[in-house]
Design an enzyme around this catalytic site. Structure first.
Site, mmCIF file in Angstrom:
data_model
loop_
_atom_site.group_PDB
_atom_site.id
_atom_site.type_symbol
_atom_site.label_atom_id
_atom_site.label_comp_id
_atom_site.label_asym_id
_atom_site.label_seq_id
_atom_site.Cartn_x
_atom_site.Cartn_y
_atom_site.Cartn_z
ATOM 1 N N HIS A 1 0.823 -1.216 0.000
ATOM 2 C CA HIS A 1 0.000 0.000 0.000
ATOM 3 C C HIS A 1 0.854 1.261 0.000
ATOM 4 C CE1 HIS A 1 -3.580 -2.442 0.636
ATOM 5 N NE2 HIS A 1 -4.264 -1.370 0.299
ATOM 6 N N LYS B 1 -10.426 -7.354 7.289
ATOM 7 C CA LYS B 1 -11.250 -7.544 8.489
ATOM 8 C C LYS B 1 -11.170 -6.332 9.408
ATOM 9 C CE LYS B 1 -8.025 -10.008 11.498
ATOM 10 N NZ LYS B 1 -7.979 -10.235 12.934
#
Lengths: 193, 290
Positions: A37, A103
């Site tokens: 990322h 999650k």
């Protein structure tokens, strides 16, 4: 609502999804965690672009077995998504990503990206490492394996019937915020007893 | 005959891939009571499928195979060294066989040792007892759930919690509310009351070898456990924090004497993938139980 979706997914299809929808995903997706990322955010590399356009990012650091020249996913549940909060919104809009799987949910910055560029947050079942690995049919490619190591590399995988639930949609709804507020009411009663 | 180190490896394999029956039974009950078509029902269905698949294929239930914690009970006079050597060998070998993910990182250099060994990795806790057999208890503790554990110091002004059992209950309720779904709910909550900062957490950790649904020998604590289980589930956080009827699988509480000036309450959160296993070595025979 139960939905089957094939990746690539159009913006129109994604915008139809609502919080609470159970989705079964099939097609090609890319794993990306913290280092991936950071790279996508800072350098916007092109090598991953074709897989991400109308595609899906999966927050996952898998257990991987190498058999000869082939890689096999052994256990591959989701990792906590909130660590990508500083980057995700820009990554979604830059690469035209339609879904992010992880999650724990994400916050306002990511929600803004989902609304603006047409994407949703899919929640996979944390801990279900064996089951999810069994839905990974093959590893198509891997990038930055040497440099980032196994859990942090970009794994391009083909999945079939990957089970997820929409917990943040492109309309601004978040199941995480809803449950936090609902549970807070009970919590405040219990704590003031 | 298998060597001691191979039995340690088998212990890790079972812990990582074979969820204890008491935990699975409790998860199945949780699945049954959720309403059809809810995200909670879907989560429990996926969890139960994962548990069966991991057992059948001998693959990790969760890719975070946790930290390796051994609690070893030895008869008087028995040497620790063979157990330490076997425990380390088994952690390495289990990593090579994909029962464990490499989870030991040197915080100074940032380097992952690659085989789950390092300083205090795996972690050994030895106790000498007056029984004539050996017990090796293994807890594989997931990192995400460890992160949501909290230690409180009573009195706590923010919670309006005093130095009594009512104050303790407030701490537990606060910890589970703050954890929401982040510890991979539904969790098993283990609480250590009293002791110092170290022994308070240790008391709670050791209590994770109790079975789900087991009674507390102390009737006051037993009643507190039942009351807290009901109240925590009433918060409706549910599996993964999606909302639902089961937020915790069980609550365990243990207490120990404290220094007059201190009153610690340590709350340990164990994810639904509650990976514990015990190996018993008696008269040269080895057996395993959850």
């Amino acid at each position: 609502m139960k939905v089957k979706l094939n990746i690539p997914i159009s913006e129109e299809e994604i915008r139809k999804l609502n919080v609470g929808d159970e989705v079964s995903l099939s097609g090609i997706m890319v794993t990306a965690r913290d280092m991936a990322h950071k790279l996508m955010h800072e350098e916007k590399p092109d090598f991953i672009r074709k897989y991400l356009e109308n595609g899906v990012i999966y927050h996952c650091g898998p257990v991987i077995k190498k058999e000869g020249d082939e890689y096999k996913f052994v256990a591959a549940g989701p990792t906590t998504s909130i660590r990508e909060e500083p980057y995700e919104s820009e990554v979604i809009c830059e690469y035209k990503v339609r879904g992010v799987i992880g999650k724990g949910g994400m916050k306002e910055r990511t929600m803004d990206g989902l609304k603006r560029c047409g994407a949703v947050y899919f929640h996979a079942v944390g801990g279900a490492g064996s089951l999810i690995a069994s839905r990974v049919k093959r590893v198509i490619d891997v990038f930055k394996l040497e440099e980032f190591g196994t859990p942090e590399a970009f794994w391009v995988i083909e999945v079939e019937d990957f089970p997820v639930i929409v917990t943040m949609d492109s309309k601004g709804n978040s199941l995480h915020t809803e449950i936090l507020e609902k549970s807070r009411k009970v919590y405040e009663e219990l704590i003031s007893e | 005959m298998m060597e001691l180190k191979e039995h340690f490896l088998e212990l890790i394999r079972q812990a990582s891939t074979d969820l204890p029956p008491d935990v699975e039974k409790r998860l199945r009950e949780a699945y049954e009571i959720e309403d059809e078509g809810t995200p909670a029902k879907a989560v429990f269905k996926t969890i139960l499928e994962d548990v069966e698949m991991a057992r059948e294929n001998s693959t990790p239930i969760c890719q975070d195979t946790g930290t390796v914690n051994y609690f070893i009970y030895l008869p008087d006079g028995e040497k620790q060294k063979p157990y330490i050597e076997s425990g380390i060998w088994a952690a390495r070998e289990a990593t090579r066989k994909y029962y464990l993910r490499p989870n030991a990182v040197d915080p100074v250099s940032g380097k992952n040792s690659g085989d789950n060994t390092g300083k205090n990795a795996p972690y050994f806790h030895f106790t000498t007892w007056d029984k004539d057999y050996v017990e090796v208890k293994l807890l594989l503790k997931g990192g995400g759930s460890e992160n949501v554990g909290i230690q409180y110091k009573l009195p706590d002004i923010n919670l309006n919690a005093g130095r009594d059992m009512k104050g303790v209950k407030k701490c537990v309720i606060d910890a589970v509310f703050k954890a929401q779904g982040y510890g991979c709910a539904p969790g098993t909550i283990s609480v250590g009351i009293g002791g110092d900062r170290t022994t308070s957490y240790m008391l709670a950790k050791k209590n994770l070898f109790r079975k789900i649904g087991s009674k507390n020998e102390n009737p006051i604590l037993d009643e507190m456990e039942r009351e807290l289980e009901e109240k925590l589930n009433a918060m409706g956080i549910g599996p993964m924090g999606f909302g639902g009827k089961t937020t915790v699988l069980d609550v365990f509480i243990d207490a120990q004497h404290r220094h007059p000036a201190t009153f610690y309450v340590s709350v340990v959160y164990n994810c639904w993938a509650y990976r514990r296993k015990t190996m018993i070595i008696k008269n040269g025979e080895v057996s395993y139980e959850s």
